[in-house]
Every structure is written in C-alpha cells, then in structure tokens.
Design a protein around this motif. Structure first.
Motif, PDB file in Angstrom:
ATOM      1  N   ILE A   1       0.882  -1.279   0.080  1.00 38.66           N
ATOM      2  CA  ILE A   1       0.103  -0.115   0.074  1.00 38.66           C
ATOM      3  C   ILE A   1       0.921   1.105   0.070  1.00 38.66           C
ATOM      4  O   ILE A   1       1.903   1.205   0.568  1.00 38.66           O
ATOM      5  N   ARG A   2       0.191   2.070  -0.842  1.00 36.24           N
ATOM      6  CA  ARG A   2       1.125   3.527  -0.734  1.00 36.24           C
ATOM      7  C   ARG A   2      -0.050   4.684  -0.696  1.00 36.24           C
ATOM      8  O   ARG A   2      -0.921   4.316  -1.713  1.00 36.24           O
ATOM      9  N   VAL A   3       0.093   6.004  -0.128  1.00 39.14           N
ATOM     10  CA  VAL A   3      -1.026   6.913  -0.127  1.00 39.14           C
ATOM     11  C   VAL A   3      -0.135   7.947  -0.676  1.00 39.14           C
ATOM     12  O   VAL A   3       1.160   8.464  -0.370  1.00 39.14           O
ATOM     13  N   ASN A   4      -0.803   8.896  -1.710  1.00 39.37           N
ATOM     14  CA  ASN A   4      -0.299   9.704  -2.526  1.00 39.37           C
ATOM     15  C   ASN A   4      -1.275  11.032  -2.531  1.00 39.37           C
ATOM     16  O   ASN A   4      -2.516  10.828  -2.598  1.00 39.37           O
ATOM     17  N   TRP A   5      -0.711  12.183  -2.583  1.00 39.61           N
ATOM     18  CA  TRP A   5      -1.464  13.366  -2.723  1.00 39.61           C
ATOM     19  C   TRP A   5      -1.141  13.687  -4.340  1.00 39.61           C
ATOM     20  O   TRP A   5      -0.213  13.819  -5.017  1.00 39.61           O
ATOM     21  N   LEU A   6      -2.473  14.098  -4.935  1.00 41.37           N
ATOM     22  CA  LEU A   6      -2.466  14.508  -6.317  1.00 41.37           C
ATOM     23  C   LEU A   6      -3.112  15.625  -6.536  1.00 41.37           C
ATOM     24  O   LEU A   6      -3.802  16.289  -5.591  1.00 41.37           O
ATOM     25  N   ASP A   7      -2.966  16.526  -7.604  1.00 42.84           N
ATOM     26  CA  ASP A   7      -3.514  17.937  -8.018  1.00 42.84           C
ATOM     27  C   ASP A   7      -4.880  17.536  -8.589  1.00 42.84           C
ATOM     28  O   ASP A   7      -5.121  16.477  -8.864  1.00 42.84           O
ATOM     29  N   GLU A   8      -5.274  18.668  -9.016  1.00 41.15           N
ATOM     30  CA  GLU A   8      -6.622  18.610  -9.649  1.00 41.15           C
ATOM     31  C   GLU A   8      -6.746  17.726 -10.763  1.00 41.15           C
ATOM     32  O   GLU A   8      -7.631  17.101 -11.301  1.00 41.15           O
ATOM     33  N   ASP A   9      -5.428  17.574 -11.694  1.00 38.76           N
ATOM     34  CA  ASP A   9      -5.436  16.991 -12.963  1.00 38.76           C
ATOM     35  C   ASP A   9      -5.162  15.461 -12.593  1.00 38.76           C
ATOM     36  O   ASP A   9      -5.071  14.898 -13.620  1.00 38.76           O
ATOM     37  N   GLY A  10      -4.973  15.075 -11.415  1.00 36.91           N
ATOM     38  CA  GLY A  10      -4.837  13.627 -11.192  1.00 36.91           C
ATOM     39  C   GLY A  10      -3.135  13.400 -11.336  1.00 36.91           C
ATOM     40  O   GLY A  10      -2.870  12.254 -10.982  1.00 36.91           O
ATOM     41  N   LYS A  11      -2.245  14.253 -11.313  1.00 38.94           N
ATOM     42  CA  LYS A  11      -1.082  14.207 -11.285  1.00 38.94           C
ATOM     43  C   LYS A  11      -0.140  14.383  -9.771  1.00 38.94           C
ATOM     44  O   LYS A  11      -0.839  14.854  -8.918  1.00 38.94           O
ATOM     45  N   GLN A  12       0.403  13.360  -9.593  1.00 39.63           N
ATOM     46  CA  GLN A  12       1.118  13.103  -8.198  1.00 39.63           C
ATOM     47  C   GLN A  12       1.926  14.510  -8.010  1.00 39.63           C
ATOM     48  O   GLN A  12       2.871  14.902  -8.679  1.00 39.63           O
TER      49      GLN A  12
END
Length: 292
Positions: free
Chosen positions: A161-172
């Motif tokens: 498992i890994r948790v990531n933050w993305l911008d409005e365009d779905g890019k990390q």
C-alpha cells in the motif's frame, strides 16, 4: 527414535494435505472512506438463510474482538448493530463508517473460517485554522489510511500500500517545490503543506490509495474554499451606516418611522388636553371657594 517420530508426523501431514483435509479460506482487502459504506463479501456459497453464518471482528494494536453476526442475525449488543446489515448471500454491509470500524472481519460457516475481510479506511484532516484559507495563507492537510492492524502505519502491508497526494489533474504532487511540501510519515500517513494563491480558491486536492494489485483503490477529495476572497490590504473601508429612514429600508421600518412620530404627537396632544382640562377645573374650584 526422535527422528522416526518427526518422520511419522510429516507423513501424516502429507496424507492430510493430499486427501484435502485442510482449511482453505479467501482473503479480501476492502478500502473505503470515513462516512461511506463498505461491503465485506463472504466469498463461498453458503446454505440459504445464512443461519449457519457468524461474522467476527478483530482490531489489532489495542486488541478488540467481538461477534457482529450470530446465526445470520446482527448481534444487538454490537456497537455497530444500527449500521450493520446482512445481505442475501451472507455478506456484511457497514454504513456511516468510523475510524473504529477499520479491522479484520471473518465470515465463518459452522465455525469454519470462509473469508478474511480486511477493512481499511481513508481520512483527510485539515490542521489549518479557517482564517488561513486565503491567498498567502498555508493549508496543512493530513491523509491517513486506517488499516486493520495499526492505523496509519501499514506495518502488515509495507510493500503493498502507498498513499499519495494528487493535484486537480490527477498528477502526483512533487515532494518539495515552491508551493508544495509533501511529508511521508509512513506509507499510510502523508501530510501536504500548500502555500495558497488566488487561483487555489475552490481547487481540489486528492489523497489516493494505491496498491500493487490495483491502482487507485480509493481516494478522498478536499476543496480549498477561501473564507476571504481578498487580503486585508485589498479591502476597502466603508463608512458606517447611520440609523436613518432611507428608501432602501424594508417597508415595515418605513411604516414605523412614519407612524411613530404621529403616535407621539397624538399622545402628547391628548395629554396636554387632559392636563389643560384638569387645570380649568381646579381654577373653577378655587374661585368657588373664594366666593364662599
């Protein structure tokens, strides 16, 4: 002699495995979000009515064990009873999910384990005061995946498992740039610090859970809606409004402003008239007294 005993045990175990005398159960990993609904499947065919089915709950860390469903019926003593239902195929449905619902659930038929369902829940929290939601302010977000064993640690799934933050365009989002700073406390506990700009009003930030088996198993959005559209230097100072009967006042206040002075005049007139009449009567009484 000891070697012979070990050989006999191994031979018996091999025979049992070959004849199919073993317990085989499925493992299912379920990911959902705080406040949502989760379906925990009982993966193998079970007798009609689910009368032979039991669902148990276990949470690691602070060890907690309970029986949520007994003989196909929700246990009324469970703290989840009002939010728990059993489907026609004996699966378990949990609604209005809370942090305490994350854990390991086991579907058993006649006390034999059929399915292990591991429920993990995603949560996003803001650590910034509401006054910081403006251009020039700092937005601090924490995304935590509450796993069945130890919330936010991912100990049992460190490579899964890994948790990531993305911008409005779905890019990390980058780990550290001019506007963003991402800090990975653990794989399941990641913070995001954003230096807000004017274009960030109502912008969406997404926390996403990825696994090796399935990309984007669940996600949770946060919108940075500004409390103040302008900074203090952009705000203009307006003169105070005086308490006058202006044309833009409501009709009820206009009527009050017009009627109130009239009522005061009427009351004053009748008071003066009454006092004048009493004064004349008093004068007449005094004159009569003088005559006598």
């Amino acid at each position: 002699m000891m070697g012979l005993q070990i050989f006999v045990r191994l031979l018996l175990l091999t025979c049992l495995l070959q004849t199919g005398v073993r317990s085989v159960k499925d493992s299912v990993f379920v990911y959902s979000r705080i406040g949502d609904v989760a379906l925990l499947p009982c993966t193998k065919p079970i007798s009609a009515g689910c009368s032979s089915v039991t669902w148990t709950f276990f949470r690691g860390g602070l060890v907690r064990y309970s029986e949520e469903v007994t003989r196909g019926r929700v246990n009324p003593d469970s703290d989840k009873s009002s939010r728990t239902t059993v489907t026609s195929n004996c699966s378990l449905v949990l609604s209005d999910l809370t942090v305490e619902d994350a854990g390991s659930y086991v579907c058993m038929e006649n006390k034999e384990a059929v399915t292990d369902a591991y429920l993990s829940l995603l949560s996003v929290r803001s650590g910034s005061p509401i006054t910081e939601l403006r251009p020039g302010g700092n937005l601090f977000l924490t995304c935590i995946l509450f796993t069945y064993y130890d919330a936010g640690s991912c100990k049992s799934y460190s490579n899964v498992i890994r948790v990531n933050w993305l911008d409005e365009d779905g890019k990390q989002l980058p780990r550290d740039d001019r506007r963003h700073k991402v800090t990975e406390n653990t794989r399941c506990n990641v913070t995001l610090l954003i230096n807000l700009q004017a274009e960030d009003n109502n912008r969406k930030w997404s926390c996403q859970v990825d696994t090796t088996e399935n990309k984007k198993v669940t996600f949770l959005d946060f919108r940075s809606s500004f409390l103040f559209q302008n900074t203090l230097t952009d705000q203009t100072v307006k003169p105070p409004v005086t308490e006058e009967c202006l044309a833009e006042l409501p009709i009820s206040r206009i009527v009050l402003c017009a009627v109130l002075p009239l009522m005061v005049c009427i009351v004053g007139f009748f008071t003066w008239k009454s006092d004048h009449k009493r004064a004349k009567i008093s004068a007449a009484v005094i004159e009569l007294q003088d005559v006598y």
